[in-house]
Structures are given as C-alpha cells and as structure tokens.
Design an enzyme around this catalytic site. Structure first.
Site: not given
Length: 304
Positions: A138, A166
């Site tokens: 992330y 991401k």
C-alpha cells in the site's frame, strides 16, 4: 476462502461502521458488504484507509474480519488491511487475518519516525514471512508520509508472496509512463487509488482500481471499470462525468468524511468517524448529499 485473483479488476473498499470510540457495528458492516458481492466486484478491501484501520484495536479489526469472511463466504476475494506502526503488531494482524479466512493482505508502511527504504523493506519482509497470504503493498504517502522508490518496489517484488502494489495517482499525471516504468522493474500487479483518476489509470493499462466509491456504489463503479478496461472511452467518459460532482466533494472535504456520511444515509443507522475526525457540518453534508443523490438513485434502480 476464494480462489479468484484479488489484485485485478475493481476492488471495493467499504467504510467500517463503528462508533466514535472504534467499536465496530458488525451488523451494519454485513449490510454494506452484501451489495458488493451481489454486484460482482473483483475483490473487497476490508480495513483500508477508508475502513479506518489505523483507528481500530487489534480486537476490533479481528471482529470486522470475522464478520466479513462470514458474509462474503468465498464469493469474492477478501483483502484485509494489516498496517501498523510496529512490525510485530503488523505480523500479528496478518496472522489474525489469515486465521480468520482472508484471501490476501494490504500492508502500508505506517510510520511516526520517518522510515528509510531499508527499514520499509525489512518491515514488509517480516510481515510477508508471517503468513502464506499474497500481499499487496500500500503506497499511500498522503497518510504514511513514506514513498516507495522504484528500486524498493523491485526488491519487494522478489519476495514470493508480495504480488501487487496499490499506487497513488502520479503527481505529473503520466500514468502510462509510470506503469511502463514499474513493469520494467517489477512483476507486481499494478493498481491505483484516487477514484477520480481511476478511469484513466485502467485505460492506461493498470491491473486494478482500489475504489472508495465502489464500497458504497458498486454497480456504478463496476460499470466505469469495465468500460475503461474494455477501451470504451465514450462510455467511460459518460460514467466519469456522472461521478464528477462526487469527486468534487471528495476533494473538497476529504473522501473519508463524505463516505461515512453517505454510509449512514444509506444504512439508516449512525456511522461515526473515529475521533478526532469530525463529521461534516450541516451545509457541507447537504452539498455532499446533493452530489450523491442522483448516483444513489441510479444504483438503486439498476439503471447503469
């Protein structure tokens, strides 16, 4: 546990209904998750930033995961956020998610003291070794204040269970260039957050859209994702145009405040933000509702 790929297509990130002290309303969470499964999203991202993972205790996070696994029941892959300040805490959260039946992990390099690239590598290596679940990096510098270098992403992609990243929308807007550079250095599945740039990211070759709006309006988001991935630029522009008022209030007030207000509106039950985050005031709430009402009506009538 689902066998489908969790890191491709539309990943819906719902809010986590809770009171201001972080006690999760598991019944309300189940009501939010059911339409996501029914719409056919590619995965569900539980306990992301919009899912207030950073504000919940280990016990409350586990309660949320357990009810989500029970609700989803293998129909849709479940990605669970396991970000924490301390490496041992993140490892515990990863093990909890695996034991509860999650399909994949989302891990952010949460920090107070700014991390070095080497520190982030060791953190992710330890969490990856703690479970057998596939892991998505992330990269969210807006909240973690840490930015992954491409060299670090390359190192991390060599760890067997780290499968995806991401990404935030690039500051220079060059999605095609960034995706090409990442593919040159890594084997990671590349997805983007930042809902207002999702259509362009998918049409530029991204593998996934990690979507806040899909957590509440899954059919609308799925129609946009499918059009963008299919290269149907006209339909993608039309749908993105419908969403522009909502993108505007996301940017104006912060998507988390808007989403929690809308979740309470849709569920008909109080859905509070964890303190110290405050809800929208009356005028801002009406502005946000005005932007969302046409989309809610379309979603409910299955017109998209």
């Amino acid at each position: 546990m689902s066998s489908a790929s969790p890191f491709h297509g539309l990943s819906a990130f719902p809010p986590t209904p809770a009171d201001r002290n972080g006690f999760v309303d598991t019944e309300a969470l189940g009501r939010l998750l059911e339409p996501l499964c029914g719409a056919g999203v590619a995965s569900i991202g539980l306990l992301g930033s919009t899912g207030i993972y950073a504000y919940l205790s280990r016990e409350e996070r586990l309660r949320a995961v357990k009810v989500a696994v029970e609700c989803v029941h293998g129909r849709v892959p479940l990605i669970v956020g396991a970000g924490a300040l301390r490496t041992d805490h993140a490892m515990d959260l990863a093990r909890d998610a695996e034991a509860a039946g999650a399909d994949a992990l989302l891990v952010a390099p949460v920090s107070y003291t700014p991390l070095t690239q080497d520190e982030a590598y060791e953190h992710f290596l330890a969490v990856a070794k703690a479970t057998r679940l596939p892991l998505c990096i992330y990269n969210n510098p807006g909240t973690t204040h840490f930015t992954f270098s491409r060299e670090l992403l390359q190192r991390l992609s060599d760890i067997e269970t780290i499968r995806a990243v991401k990404m935030p929308l690039p500051a220079d807007g060059d999605l095609r260039g960034e995706i090409a550079a990442l593919r040159e250095k890594t084997s990671l599945a590349i997805g983007y957050s930042g809902d207002w740039g999702a259509a362009e990211a998918l049409s530029s070759g991204a593998d996934a859209w990690y979507s806040v709006v899909a957590g509440l309006l899954p059919r609308t988001a799925l129609a946009l994702a499918k059009a963008a991935m299919a290269g149907d630029e006209g339909e993608a522009r039309r749908l993105d145009g419908l969403l522009q008022p909502l993108w505007g209030v996301f940017k104006a007030y912060g998507s988390i405040r808007v989403v929690y207000m809308l979740a309470g509106h849709l569920l008909g039950v109080p859905v509070e933000l964890p303190r110290p985050i405050l809800p929208l005031g009356p005028a801002d709430r009406e502005h946000a509702l005005d932007a969302a009402r046409p989309l809610i009506a379309l979603e409910r009538q299955s017109l998209l």
